[in-house]
Motif scaffolding. Structure first.
Motif, short mmCIF file in Angstrom:
data_model
loop_
_atom_site.label_atom_id
_atom_site.label_comp_id
_atom_site.label_asym_id
_atom_site.label_seq_id
_atom_site.Cartn_x
_atom_site.Cartn_y
_atom_site.Cartn_z
N SER A 60 0.93 -1.10 -0.16
CA SER A 60 -0.03 -0.07 0.11
C SER A 60 1.12 1.32 0.01
CB SER A 60 -0.93 0.12 1.13
OG SER A 60 -0.33 0.14 2.29
N SER A 61 0.15 2.22 -0.51
CA SER A 61 0.67 3.54 -0.33
C SER A 61 1.44 3.95 1.06
CB SER A 61 0.13 4.84 -0.91
OG SER A 61 -1.23 4.82 -0.36
N ASP A 62 0.59 3.77 2.16
CA ASP A 62 0.88 3.95 3.50
C ASP A 62 2.37 3.33 3.79
OD1 ASP A 62 -1.23 5.59 3.89
OD2 ASP A 62 -2.37 4.08 4.73
N GLU A 63 2.41 2.04 3.73
CA GLU A 63 3.62 1.18 3.92
C GLU A 63 4.95 1.95 2.88
OE1 GLU A 63 2.75 -3.24 4.39
OE2 GLU A 63 1.80 -2.41 2.57
N LEU A 64 4.65 2.55 1.65
CA LEU A 64 5.89 3.33 1.20
C LEU A 64 6.00 4.54 1.92
CD1 LEU A 64 7.45 3.53 -1.29
CD2 LEU A 64 5.81 4.78 -2.38
N PHE A 65 5.17 5.16 2.34
CA PHE A 65 5.33 6.44 2.81
C PHE A 65 6.07 6.24 4.33
CE2 PHE A 65 3.96 9.66 6.05
CZ PHE A 65 4.54 10.67 5.39
N PHE A 66 5.69 5.38 5.11
CA PHE A 66 6.37 4.97 6.33
C PHE A 66 7.66 4.35 6.18
CE2 PHE A 66 1.83 5.50 7.89
CZ PHE A 66 2.04 6.43 8.88
N GLY A 67 7.81 3.67 5.10
CA GLY A 67 9.05 3.12 4.73
C GLY A 67 10.21 4.16 4.31
N LEU A 68 9.96 5.00 3.63
CA LEU A 68 10.74 6.30 3.09
C LEU A 68 11.34 6.66 4.25
CD1 LEU A 68 9.01 6.82 -0.29
CD2 LEU A 68 11.11 6.07 0.06
N GLY A 69 10.14 7.29 5.26
CA GLY A 69 10.67 7.92 6.44
C GLY A 69 11.53 7.23 7.20
N ARG A 70 11.27 6.01 7.54
CA ARG A 70 12.21 5.24 8.35
C ARG A 70 13.54 5.07 7.48
NH1 ARG A 70 7.50 1.77 8.74
NH2 ARG A 70 8.28 0.43 7.30
N GLY A 71 13.59 4.76 6.38
CA GLY A 71 14.85 4.73 5.53
C GLY A 71 15.48 5.88 5.30
N PHE A 72 14.91 7.10 5.42
CA PHE A 72 15.70 8.42 5.30
C PHE A 72 16.75 8.40 6.27
CE2 PHE A 72 16.18 13.03 6.09
CZ PHE A 72 16.98 13.17 4.92
N PHE A 73 15.94 8.49 7.33
CA PHE A 73 16.96 8.79 8.78
C PHE A 73 17.91 7.63 8.91
CE2 PHE A 73 13.17 11.29 9.57
CZ PHE A 73 13.72 12.49 9.88
N TYR A 74 17.59 6.45 8.62
CA TYR A 74 18.59 5.24 8.76
C TYR A 74 19.79 5.43 7.92
CZ TYR A 74 20.56 0.67 8.93
OH TYR A 74 21.63 -0.49 8.93
N PHE A 75 19.37 5.61 6.41
CA PHE A 75 20.59 6.06 5.56
C PHE A 75 21.20 7.14 5.63
CE2 PHE A 75 17.33 2.89 3.40
CZ PHE A 75 18.18 1.90 3.56
N LEU A 76 20.61 8.09 6.29
CA LEU A 76 21.25 9.48 6.57
C LEU A 76 22.53 9.23 7.45
CD1 LEU A 76 21.49 12.35 6.10
CD2 LEU A 76 19.87 12.66 7.92
N LEU A 77 22.24 8.42 8.49
CA LEU A 77 23.04 8.12 9.79
C LEU A 77 24.23 7.06 9.40
CD1 LEU A 77 20.70 7.88 13.04
CD2 LEU A 77 22.58 9.67 12.31
N TYR A 78 23.63 5.95 8.22
CA TYR A 78 24.50 5.17 7.81
C TYR A 78 25.87 6.08 7.32
CZ TYR A 78 26.34 1.95 3.85
OH TYR A 78 26.86 1.48 2.93
N ILE A 79 25.47 6.79 6.34
CA ILE A 79 26.67 7.52 5.49
C ILE A 79 27.29 8.88 6.35
CG2 ILE A 79 25.33 9.30 4.26
CD1 ILE A 79 28.32 7.43 3.14
N LEU A 80 26.56 9.27 6.97
CA LEU A 80 27.13 10.44 7.92
C LEU A 80 28.13 9.90 8.92
CD1 LEU A 80 27.02 13.26 8.97
CD2 LEU A 80 25.24 12.71 10.38
N SER A 81 27.80 8.63 9.63
CA SER A 81 28.96 8.09 10.45
C SER A 81 30.09 7.44 9.88
CB SER A 81 28.00 6.85 11.49
OG SER A 81 27.72 5.93 10.24
N PHE A 82 29.90 7.06 8.77
CA PHE A 82 31.12 6.86 7.91
C PHE A 82 31.93 8.06 7.46
CE2 PHE A 82 33.31 5.75 4.10
CZ PHE A 82 33.79 4.48 4.30
N CYS A 83 31.17 8.85 6.95
CA CYS A 83 31.79 10.24 6.57
C CYS A 83 32.64 11.18 7.40
CB CYS A 83 30.80 11.28 5.46
SG CYS A 83 30.40 10.20 3.98
N ILE A 84 31.92 11.08 8.60
CA ILE A 84 32.70 11.96 9.69
C ILE A 84 33.90 11.14 9.91
CG2 ILE A 84 32.31 12.61 12.00
CD1 ILE A 84 29.63 13.15 11.73
#
Length: 306
Positions: A60-84
């Protein structure tokens, strides 16, 4: 007297929100300065693959919306922790190769970067635990340690391994944040991880002088720039055939598949040509960025054909 006190109180009320807003905007800007070179190949790519997983599973579109929200913050920290971590340990090298990075440019102090590294690593682990994918977060932190502290970045083989594992460790969570991984999902994940492992030397042409300073044994330094350019460009010439056989053929000979095949092939051959004929640090950086765009387009094609 009462009026003066009231005015001071009102000024304080306005000052506190403005001060908080200023610090918030500064932190967002610092995050961007740390990760901007790697944002397309990590955060954007992972979110695109998450969308492919959603489409493949007819959710469903709801599952996509919440998945993208969770994913954005997870992958942001994924690359931020590596780059710093990368930039804390690579200050001298960055003075030569990437003087616009935040520590070298003075946008943040060395100690300030260390504080943000600790916060980002702890936040990444905690978020991974909350999302049920902490095993992938911990594994990425292990390879971050090996890359930076155990100096796996100093050898082209171990560097390629870490980059390939890094691709694996953001594509797997991207799919699992939506649904269990299917066999076709594993095919895409393993193929893309292998492509990064083999072709990541494309990023080393822009940093040859800096790599010599820190005694990093990249492919251009080990076998010579000319030979390595020929070898890596040959990899990009062959790449469309690999993608066609492993990823495109199973989806059938539809117009969508043929269009994806053609687009990826043209871009891959353009990268091969640039490696051979566009030979200076700025051009080599653009060539590497083209590879990251190829990667994102390949994952977009997964949305189209899966």
């Amino acid at each position: 007297m009462k009026t003066v006190v009231e005015n001071q109180s009102n000024s304080l009320k306005w000052y506190i929100p403005k001060n908080i807003t200023h610090h918030f905007i500064r932190e967002i800007n610092l995050i961007w300065l740390f990760i901007r070179r790697d944002f397309p190949s990590t955060v954007i790519a992972a979110l695109v693959f998450l969308i492919a997983a959603w489409k493949s599973n007819n959710l469903s579109s709801d599952e996509l919306f919440f998945g993208l929200g969770r994913g954005f913050f997870y992958f942001l920290l994924y690359i931020l922790s590596f780059c710093i971590a990368n930039q804390i340990l690579g200050v001298e090298e960055d003075r030569l190769n990437k003087p616009d990075r935040p520590i070298v440019s003075g946008a943040i102090s060395y100690d300030g970067a260390v504080v943000r590294l600790v916060i980002s690593q702890l936040g990444f682990t905690l978020l991974g635990f909350c999302l049920g994918i902490v095993q992938w977060a911990l594994l990425w932190q292990l390879f971050t340690f090996l890359y930076h502290v155990a100096h796996w970045d100093r050898n082209w083989i171990t560097k390629g391994l870490v980059v390939g594992v890094g691709a694996f460790l953001h594509l797997v969570p991207a799919w699992e944040l939506i649904a269990p991984i299917t066999p076709i999902g594993w095919t895409w994940i393993l193929t893309m991880s292998a492509i990064w492992t083999i072709l990541v030397p494309v990023q080393d042409f822009r940093d040859i002088e800096g790599d010599r300073i820190v005694y990093r044994q990249t492919l251009p330094i080990l076998i010579g720039e000319k030979a390595s350019r020929i070898l890596v460009s040959l990899g990009f010439v062959i790449l469309p055939l690999v993608v066609h056989i492993i990823l495109m053929m199973p989806a059938g000979n539809t117009w969508n598949v043929l269009l994806c095949d053609f687009t990826l092939a043209v871009l891959s051959w353009a990268i091969a040509a640039r490696i051979l004929f566009c030979r200076n640090p700025k051009a080599d950086h653009r060539t590497y960025m083209l590879f990251t765009y190829w990667y994102c387009l390949a994952l977009i094609s997964a949305i189209i054909i899966l």
